[in-house]
Structures are given as structure tokens and as C-alpha cells.
Design an enzyme around this catalytic site. Structure first.
Site, PDB file in Angstrom:
ATOM      1  N   TYR A   1      -1.814   1.093 -13.840  1.00 29.33           N
ATOM      2  CA  TYR A   1      -0.752   2.034 -13.479  1.00 29.33           C
ATOM      3  C   TYR A   1       0.545   1.391 -13.003  1.00 29.33           C
ATOM      4  O   TYR A   1       1.487   2.094 -12.665  1.00 29.33           O
ATOM      5  CB  TYR A   1      -1.237   3.032 -12.415  1.00 29.33           C
TER       6      TYR A   1
ATOM      7  N   ASP B   1      -9.927   6.166  -6.999  1.00 30.50           N
ATOM      8  CA  ASP B   1     -10.678   5.632  -5.869  1.00 30.50           C
ATOM      9  C   ASP B   1     -11.651   4.566  -6.354  1.00 30.50           C
ATOM     10  O   ASP B   1     -12.815   4.834  -6.600  1.00 30.50           O
ATOM     11  CB  ASP B   1     -11.415   6.780  -5.180  1.00 30.50           C
TER      12      ASP B   1
ATOM     13  N   GLU C   1       0.633  10.881 -10.439  1.00 25.06           N
ATOM     14  CA  GLU C   1      -0.565  10.271 -11.029  1.00 25.06           C
ATOM     15  C   GLU C   1      -1.742  10.460 -10.081  1.00 25.06           C
ATOM     16  O   GLU C   1      -1.551  10.512  -8.875  1.00 25.06           O
ATOM     17  CB  GLU C   1      -0.358   8.750 -11.184  1.00 25.06           C
TER      18      GLU C   1
ATOM     19  N   CYS D   1       2.914  12.705  36.846  1.00 23.71           N
ATOM     20  CA  CYS D   1       2.625  12.138  38.148  1.00 23.71           C
ATOM     21  C   CYS D   1       3.822  11.236  38.431  1.00 23.71           C
ATOM     22  O   CYS D   1       4.034  10.259  37.720  1.00 23.71           O
ATOM     23  CB  CYS D   1       1.343  11.308  38.117  1.00 23.71           C
TER      24      CYS D   1
ATOM     25  N   LYS E   1       5.670   9.177  -7.534  1.00 23.77           N
ATOM     26  CA  LYS E   1       6.501   7.976  -7.653  1.00 23.77           C
ATOM     27  C   LYS E   1       7.875   8.346  -8.173  1.00 23.77           C
ATOM     28  O   LYS E   1       7.975   9.132  -9.117  1.00 23.77           O
ATOM     29  CB  LYS E   1       5.867   6.986  -8.643  1.00 23.77           C
TER      30      LYS E   1
ATOM     31  N   ARG F   1      -7.453  -7.303  -4.811  1.00 25.67           N
ATOM     32  CA  ARG F   1      -6.252  -7.186  -3.996  1.00 25.67           C
ATOM     33  C   ARG F   1      -6.298  -8.119  -2.789  1.00 25.67           C
ATOM     34  O   ARG F   1      -5.274  -8.614  -2.339  1.00 25.67           O
ATOM     35  CB  ARG F   1      -6.132  -5.744  -3.523  1.00 25.67           C
TER      36      ARG F   1
ATOM     37  N   CYS G   1      -4.234   9.319  41.717  1.00 21.69           N
ATOM     38  CA  CYS G   1      -3.691   8.964  43.032  1.00 21.69           C
ATOM     39  C   CYS G   1      -3.628  10.146  43.991  1.00 21.69           C
ATOM     40  O   CYS G   1      -3.212   9.995  45.133  1.00 21.69           O
ATOM     41  CB  CYS G   1      -2.305   8.351  42.880  1.00 21.69           C
TER      42      CYS G   1
ATOM     43  N   SER H   1       0.848  -1.195   0.000  1.00 19.11           N
ATOM     44  CA  SER H   1       0.000   0.000   0.000  1.00 19.11           C
ATOM     45  C   SER H   1       0.878   1.238   0.000  1.00 19.11           C
ATOM     46  O   SER H   1       2.093   1.135  -0.191  1.00 19.11           O
ATOM     47  CB  SER H   1      -0.926  -0.025   1.198  1.00 19.11           C
ATOM     48  N   LEU H   2       0.288   2.369   0.213  1.00 18.80           N
ATOM     49  CA  LEU H   2       1.053   3.618   0.117  1.00 18.80           C
ATOM     50  C   LEU H   2       0.989   4.380   1.424  1.00 18.80           C
ATOM     51  O   LEU H   2      -0.068   4.457   2.047  1.00 18.80           O
ATOM     52  CB  LEU H   2       0.441   4.510  -0.971  1.00 18.80           C
TER      53      LEU H   2
HETATM   54  S1  IVH Z   1       0.889   2.776  -6.943  1.00 22.50           S
HETATM   55  C1  IVH Z   1       3.355  -0.255  -4.088  1.00 22.50           C
HETATM   56  N1  IVH Z   1      -0.676   4.351  -8.236  1.00 22.50           N
HETATM   57  O1  IVH Z   1      -4.146   3.208  -3.867  1.00 22.50           O
HETATM   58  C2  IVH Z   1       2.239   0.701  -4.199  1.00 22.50           C
HETATM   59  N2  IVH Z   1      -1.629   3.077  -6.484  1.00 22.50           N
HETATM   60  O2  IVH Z   1      -3.310   3.229  -0.784  1.00 22.50           O
HETATM   61  C3  IVH Z   1       1.870   0.872  -5.607  1.00 22.50           C
HETATM   62  N3  IVH Z   1      -4.029   3.401  -6.191  1.00 22.50           N
HETATM   63  O3  IVH Z   1      -4.962   0.158  -3.301  1.00 22.50           O
HETATM   64  C4  IVH Z   1       0.611   1.588  -5.755  1.00 22.50           C
HETATM   65  N4  IVH Z   1      -4.286   4.860  -7.794  1.00 22.50           N
HETATM   66  O4  IVH Z   1      -3.918   0.271  -5.668  1.00 22.50           O
HETATM   67  C5  IVH Z   1      -0.594   3.467  -7.248  1.00 22.50           C
HETATM   68  N5  IVH Z   1      -1.937   5.794  -9.523  1.00 22.50           N
HETATM   69  C6  IVH Z   1      -1.858   4.900  -8.537  1.00 22.50           C
HETATM   70  C7  IVH Z   1      -2.983   4.520  -7.772  1.00 22.50           C
HETATM   71  C8  IVH Z   1      -2.817   3.595  -6.744  1.00 22.50           C
HETATM   72  C9  IVH Z   1      -4.893   4.190  -6.856  1.00 22.50           C
HETATM   73  C10 IVH Z   1      -4.375   2.527  -5.077  1.00 22.50           C
HETATM   74  C11 IVH Z   1      -3.566   1.291  -4.868  1.00 22.50           C
HETATM   75  C12 IVH Z   1      -3.828   0.964  -3.426  1.00 22.50           C
HETATM   76  C13 IVH Z   1      -4.077   2.281  -2.829  1.00 22.50           C
HETATM   77  C14 IVH Z   1      -2.903   2.600  -1.912  1.00 22.50           C
END
Ligand code: IVH
Length: 718
Positions: A268, A146, A142, A472, A336, A165, A457, A108-109
Site C-alpha cells: 500500500y 491487521d 484504504e 487543595c 490518506k 518493521r 492533608c 505509524s498512524l
Molecule cells: S499507511 C506513514 N496504509 O498500520 C504511515 N498503513 O498503525 C503509513 N497499515 O503498521 C502507513 N494497513 O503498516 C497504511 N492501508 C494501510 C495500512 C497501514 C495497515 C499498518 C501500518 C502500520 C500500522 C499503523
């Protein structure tokens, strides 16, 4: 009866990252309860979201809870647990779909909520890169789509498998449903899809033999609204937001239903690429390549050189203003590092890559009344003032409490009880009181003063010189022991059934429990005389205590509440040492030798066991029949990376790495870090003012490296 439990459960929000430090010193007692509450709530909502496809929280509300839990766990590593939803990333698998193991874990990020966060991220990226590689730094930006994350597999150009996922390691096979997504090409060709504007990938005759990509299935806002309108007219169920619509539509057992849904797709990220003579070497090239194969790639992507970082930040804000005009929803932008070899060098921490970060725009402020200021006693005795607010809605979440940090914060801002205050729920979502509105003062607002005595206390409170914190200092303050017992019996530690905060409070107050091992010497006959403790209940409690004697020893270790020793650390330690007896004898050097155990943890463990009462406590557990040793062979540490099998010692002040970062760097490359030089040390990394360790290295003829040489060695081995 000690009465601090109710107030503590009322605390609903605490700061994240930047504030984590403050939390560190703040109120661990109330935090423990909050953490437990958050974990339960989050699991429940994950189940609704992932399994039932029927969420009742918006994503940002969910995010709020998740980030709060992360912040609390960051600030209180001793409360971490393997069980926590922050460790097990979302996505409970439904039994309805076949499981698919992803070829690489789907990470995840991490999030950034401010320019400061972004600068910190960029600095970190630089620190982790060898100097000579830094000039290659550039970033792609990028949209963060959502929708529902999907993994698409192509073999010899044909779409053969698509998965959700799931938990990041295993997803659900939803191939038939994905086939109904019109944007998803069932065959990819090569070279026949010219890409507007993007750098052209070389033309090829054949598609790659294997391609696995990551993408997001989503729905346009307009399609979503229309769909819901039709559903309302037909008295059918509606979806809370576009993301849930995408998820719900794809996780249908009948793909005919998915087929009727107006789903779209962006890809992506390339996860696997085989059979390609000229593979892309940057994220930018990857996107162009994917587009060229005929896969849908979002055109809203920008590229910035590192020396244009200011421009990049302007772009983020400008994009924030126009994000509502996009046809689909996004919940941020993703930055990125562009070059794939640099991404590899940067690697991952936990479940987040170092090479990417999600930027989320700032949150919203609201004005409400400050009803009261209450103080909480932390596990370490720190007293923290918290605002009790007239409940107010901020971005869909009801805010009732906010942090006031410490006495000085309140005094400097002249915050008074009864004031109208500005409360901010920023991206990090934990509210803060920003300031009072002086112009709205009526004249009856009351200045606040730190109480002179501990609310638990009643002993005098002490303000440490040169510190903002008030403590305390009564080590016998029952708040500490009650919370320690509560932690010990909790589900994530010794898991004693029917034993919780209430019992901890009662038994400490009655004098039955003076240390943790007293839990195994409770006077059951006396307890039977207590109000509300009938035979059946007492029997259950007693059986729970009895059953806990046989828990794996890492649970006992965790239950002790040693600083920095959460579930994962406890397990790592007990994999190496099969008994607490042998663990007690380990030195910091021995402990930091274990993969995943840093010097901070090692020192904390050694310090704990250096105290006689703590050693005696373990004996007392053993005497009571609690398992303190495991009957099994000791596991050898695992390794298979560039620095695998090499042991490093770091000493002195390095030019760019902090000590922790250097150690992380070594470990990230598979090396081990020891704290003292011996003949087993392979390299000593030295900075300025290196002292006796350097002398010892020279005496033992252990090779010495500068930070730069360390980096070179890492990239040479790569
Ligand atoms: S890159 C190793 N790029 O956001 C991480 N993730 O919180 C590579 N998501 O469920 C993820 N748009 O799938 C990346 N342009 C984008 C994205 C993206 C949406 C999603 C991702 C993950 C969530 C992370």
C-alpha cells in the site's frame, strides 16, 4: 501514614485526546504511578508479541493500554520519558535475524475515533497547506490491514530483500520466509498486469531500477481458523489471532515452516522509487502503478474529493457495518491525502504523518454498578472524582474505574453511589461513565458530595470561581512533595535504586525530606532504627543515592519536575547548556531558539528558575556533590531544510494558524522561532493587532511576512 497510594494504583483507565485536557488538570499523582505501571506492562507485552511470537493480549487490549499511556503522557508532558514505549515504537529486535536499516523511517498512524476527530484532522490538513494548494485536496480510503508490516525491496525488477518493521528504523531480514508468500512476486515486470477499474499507469518496457514498498502480510480468517483447528487436533500450539499468526509464521528460523502457512499480502505504500520516467504523483496512481507491476493491491480502496467529505464519512460507517464480512481482519480504515506533493508539504509530527489518519469504529457500552466515588489529589492540587465500578468486561477488557471528571459532571447527571451506570469504552478505550439508569433505581442510592477537606492533608478544599475544578490549595500538602520525590528518584530521572513511592512517603512523613535536595542529606542512622530498614537495605538505598550524584545533568533537570520538561526536552536543553548554572540564566528567547523547544516550554523553564527557592535548590544539589554541569563542548543546533538557518518571530493574530501551529510550521520547514525581534531575526510573521514587535521589525528593517507570504516562501523553497 499518608494513605493514598493504594487507591491510586487502582485507577486503571483514563481518557485520551479529547479528554487529555481534563487530565491535564486532573490527578497527576495517581497518573505517575499508572504511567510507570503501563510502561512496564506494555514492554512486557511487546516482548511477548515481537520477540517471543507468543502474545497473551488481543490487539485491542494492547491498543487499550498503549492509548491510555499516550493520553496520560499527553496530559502530563512532565512525565514523559525517552524510555517510554510511546517513544520507542514496539518491535524489539530478536537476535535471531539480521538487522536491516529501513531506507526511510517506518512511521505509524494517529487514530481518529469519531467524526469530530476526522473533522479536526481535515481542518489541520487544510491549515498546514498553502491556500493555493488546498483545491488539490482529495483523499484515498484504504482498509487498515491487521497483519505484519513488511518492507519489500526490488532491484531491477527482482525481489532482493524483505524485512519486518522492527522498531521503525531497523527491521529484521526475513527474506527467505517472505519468498514463501505466494502472493509476493519474486520478479516484477512492467505493463503486463492490467488493473481492473483503477486508473492505468503508463505502459513501460522496463521495471524500475529500485523499488521499496511497504505492505502487510496477513492471513484470511477462514485459513486461520482451519489452521488452529488442525493444530488443536495435533496438540500443537495455536495462535491468538490472525495477526499473531502472520507474525509468528514469518518469524520462523526455518523458512520451510513459513512455506506451509497460508500467508497473503497487500502492498500500500511506495517508500522509494528510482529509475521510473513517469513516477506516480498521487496515492491512487501509486496503487495502480504497484498493481501494474504485479504486486498485490487491495481493490477495496475508495477516492473522495475534499468537497465530498460527508460522503466519505458515510462510507466509513457503512464499511464499519460490513467489515466482519471481509475474508480478512482489519482494524480500521486509513484516510490518506491523495497528492504526494501535498503529503510532503504536510510532513510529520513525531512519528505520525499529518497526511494520514487511521479511523477506528466506536467501542461498546456496558452497564455495571457504581460502587463508590473516590477523589484523588493531583500534583497541582486538583481534586478529581473517579468511579469505582463493579468490574465489567467491555470488548475483552476488564473495566474497574472510569472518570467522573468533576463535581458538576456528577451533579448534572445526578449520578449516585449504588446506581447502575452506563460505561463506555470507546475507540479511545478509556472508559467514561455516561449516565445512570434512572429506571433501575431501588431508592437506596446515595447522592455524592465533594468532600470538604483534602483526603491527604485534611485542609479545606476550595472550588475556584468560574471553574469546575476543586483544589487543595495547601501548598504544604504532602501529596505534592511525596510525588515530586517519587518522580525525582524514578528510573527515568535520577534512577535511585530501592527508592520508590513507599520511601518517598515515609521520609516526607518523618520530616527527613522537605525539599528534593534533602534526599542527599538523609539521616541514615535514624533510618536504621526504622522498622524494616535493616543494615543491608539501608546500605543499598544509600549506595543508590550516592550513585545518582553522577547522573548526566539532563536527568537531574528532568527530575526537578518542571512543567513540560520531560526526558527529550531535558536532553535538548542540556545539549545546548552544559550546566544548570548557564541554563538558569537563559531567557525565553534563548530557549525558544533551540530546535524542538517551543515558547510554552521556554516560559515554564524560565519561570521555574526565576523563583529563588528553586535556584537555591540547585546550589544545594551542587553542595551535596550532585553533578550540575557537564564537562564537554556545547553542541551547535543542527539544520538542513527549506528554512534552515532562518530565524522567525511570529506576532499578532494570524488568519488561520494559531501561534503554536505557525511555529510548528516554521520548525517543520527547518526554521527557528524566536520570541523577540533582534538584528538576528530574518523574518517577522505578522497578523492582526501586531504591536511592538512589528514596530521593532520596522525599526531594524527586518522583512515582514503575512501568513500567506510565509506559506508561499515555504512552498517556493520546497
Ligand atoms: S499507511 C506513514 N496504509 O498500520 C504511515 N498503513 O498503525 C503509513 N497499515 O503498521 C502507513 N494497513 O503498516 C497504511 N492501508 C494501510 C495500512 C497501514 C495497515 C499498518 C501500518 C502500520 C500500522 C499503523
Amino acid at each position: 501514614m499518608i494513605n493514598f497510594s493504594k487507591r491510586m494504583t487502582e485507577l486503571s483507565n483514563f481518557p485520551t485526546e479529547e479528554l487529555a485536557e481534563e487530565l491535564n488538570s486532573s490527578d497527576a499523582n495517581s497518573v505517575r504511578e499508572r504511567i510507570q505501571e503501563l510502561r512496564t506492562t506494555i514492554r512486557y507485552h511487546q516482548h511477548r508479541y515481537y520477540v517471543l511470537d507468543d502474545p497473551i493480549l488481543s490487539d485491542s487490549e494492547f491498543d487499550t493500554l498503549f492509548r491510555e499511556l499516550q493520553a496520560l503522557e499527553n496530559a502530563h508532558p512532565e512525565l514523559r520519558s525517552d524510555d517510554s514505549p510511546t517513544v520507542r515504537v514496539g518491535g524489539v529486535l530478536s537476535e535471531r535475524f539480521e538487522k536491516v536499516r529501513h531506507p526511510t523511517p517506518l512511521l505509524s498512524l494517529a487514530n481518529a475515533f469519531s467524526e469530530t476527530d476526522l473533522h479536526a484532522w481535515r481542518e489541520r490538513v487544510k491549515r498546514f497547506l498553502p491556500e493555493k494548494r488546498r483545491s488539490e485536496l482529495a483523499y484515498g480510503v484504504e482498509p487498515k490491514f491487521d497483519g505484519l508490516t513488511v518492507v519489500l525491496h526490488y532491484e531491477n525488477g527482482r525481489f532482493v530483500l524483505g524485512a519486518t518493521r522492527g522498531d521503525g528504523e531497523y527491521g529484521e531480514n526475513i527474506t527467505p520466509n517472505l519468498r514463501t508468500v505466494r502472493r509476493l512476486p519474486l520478479e516484477i515486470s512492467s505493463g503486463s498486469h492490467p488493473v481492473d477499474g483503477a486508473a492505468q499507469a503508463p505502459q513501460k518496457a522496463l521495471p524500475p531500477s529500485r523499488l521499496v514498498v511497504r505492505g502487510e502480510v496477513y492471513v484470511d480468517k477462514a485459513d486461520f481458523t482451519l489452521f488452529n483447528e488442525k493444530q488443536v487436533a495435533a496438540e500443537e500450539r495455536i495462535y491468538a489471532n490472525p495477526r499473531n499468526f502472520a507474525a509468528g509464521s514469518l518469524r520462523q528460523l526455518d523458512s520451510a515452516i513459513s512455506a506451509t502457512r497460508p500467508l497473503k499480502l497487500w502492498v500500500y505504500q511506495i517508500l522509494i522509487l528510482e529509475g521510473e520516467a513517469n513516477p506516480p504523483t498521487t496515492q491512487r496512481e501509486s496503487l495502480a502503478y504497484l498493481a501494474q507491476l504485479g504486486l498485490p493491491v487491495c481493490p477495496d480502496v475508495r477516492h473522495f474529493e475534499d468537497n465530498n467529505f460527508e460522503e466519505l464519512m458515510r462510507y466509513l460507517n457503512e464499511f464499519g457495518d460490513r467489515r466482519f464480512d471481509l475474508p480478512y481482519e482489519i482494524d480500521g480504515l486509513v484516510l490518506k491525502v491523495d497528492a504526494l506533493p501535498l503529503q510532503n508539504l504536510l510532513g510529520y509530527t513525531g512519528k505520525d504523518p499529518r497526511w494520514a489518519i487511521a479511523y477506528k469504529w466506536a467501542g461498546v457500552e456496558a452497564v455495571t454498578t457504581l460502587l463508590d466515588i473516590v477523589v484523588n489529589v493531583g500534583r497541582t492540587g486538583v481534586i478529581t472524582p473517579n468511579a469505582v465500578l463493579k468490574p465489567v468486561q467491555i470488548t475483552g477488557v476488564t473495566v474497574r474505574n472510569a472518570t467522573l471528571h468533576n463535581e458538576d459532571y456528577i451533579r448534572d447527571l445526578d449520578i449516585r453511589i449504588g446506581d447502575q451506570v452506563v460505561v463506555k469504552r470507546a475507540g479511545e478505550v478509556i472508559p467514561k461513565v455516561l449516565r445512570p439508569l434512572m429506571e433501575m433505581r431501588q431508592g437506596n442510592e446515595q447522592p455524592w458530595q465533594m468532600p470538604a477537606t483534602c483526603p491527604v492533608c485534611a485542609q479545606p478544599l476550595v472550588r475556584a470561581p468560574d471553574e469546575a475544578a476543586t483544589y487543595c490549595v495547601n501548598s504544604a500538602c504532602p501529596a505534592q512533595l511525596v510525588r515530586a520525590v517519587e518522580h525525582f528518584v524514578a528510573r527515568w530521572a535520577m534512577d535511585i535504586d530501592s527508592f520508590g513511592f513507599k520511601q518517598a512517603e515515609l521520609f516526607v512523613q518523618k520530616g527527613y525530606i522537605k525539599d528534593l535536595a534533602d534526599i542527599y542529606h538523609l539521616p541514615w542512622d535514624e533510618i536504621l532504627q526504622l522498622e524494616g530498614y535493616k543494615e543491608k537495605r539501608v546500605e543499598k538505598l544509600r549506595a543508590g543515592v550516592e550513585a545518582s550524584k553522577d547522573r548526566p545533568i539532563h536527568r537531574l533537570l528532568m527530575g526537578l519536575g518542571i512543567r513540560f520538561v520531560g526526558g527529550t526536552v531535558a536532553e535538548l536543553l542540556m545539549q545546548r547548556y552544559a550546566s544548570l548554572e548557564t541554563l538558569m540564566q537563559a531567557s525565553t528567547a534563548d530557549l525558544s531558539d533551540i530546535e524542538g523547544i517551543g515558547p510554552r516550554i521556554a516560559e515554564s523553564v524560565v519561570k521555574y528558575f526565576s523563583l529563588e527557592p528553586n535556584r537555591a535548590l540547585i546550589q544545594k544539589f551542587a553542595a551535596a556533590g550532585v553533578r550540575v554541569a557537564e564537562e564537554r563542548a556545547v553542541m551547535a543546533p543542527s539544520a538542513a531544510q527549506p528554512f534552515a538557518g532562518l530565524t522567525f518571530v511570529v506576532t499578532g493574530t494570524l488568519p488561520t494558524f494559531t501561534r503554536d501551529e505557525a511555529q510548528d510550521f516554521i520548525k517543520a520547514h527547518g526554521g527557528k522561532v524566536a520570541s523577540s525581534v533582534s538584528s538576528k531575526t530574518n523574518y517577522v510573521v505578522v497578523g492582526e493587532n501586531a504591536g511592538s514587535k512589528l514596530t521593532k521589525a520596522e525599526a531594524l528593517a527586518v522583512p515582514v511576512l503575512s501568513e500567506a507570504a510565509l506559506r508561499t516562501l515555504a512552498s517556493a523553497e520546497e
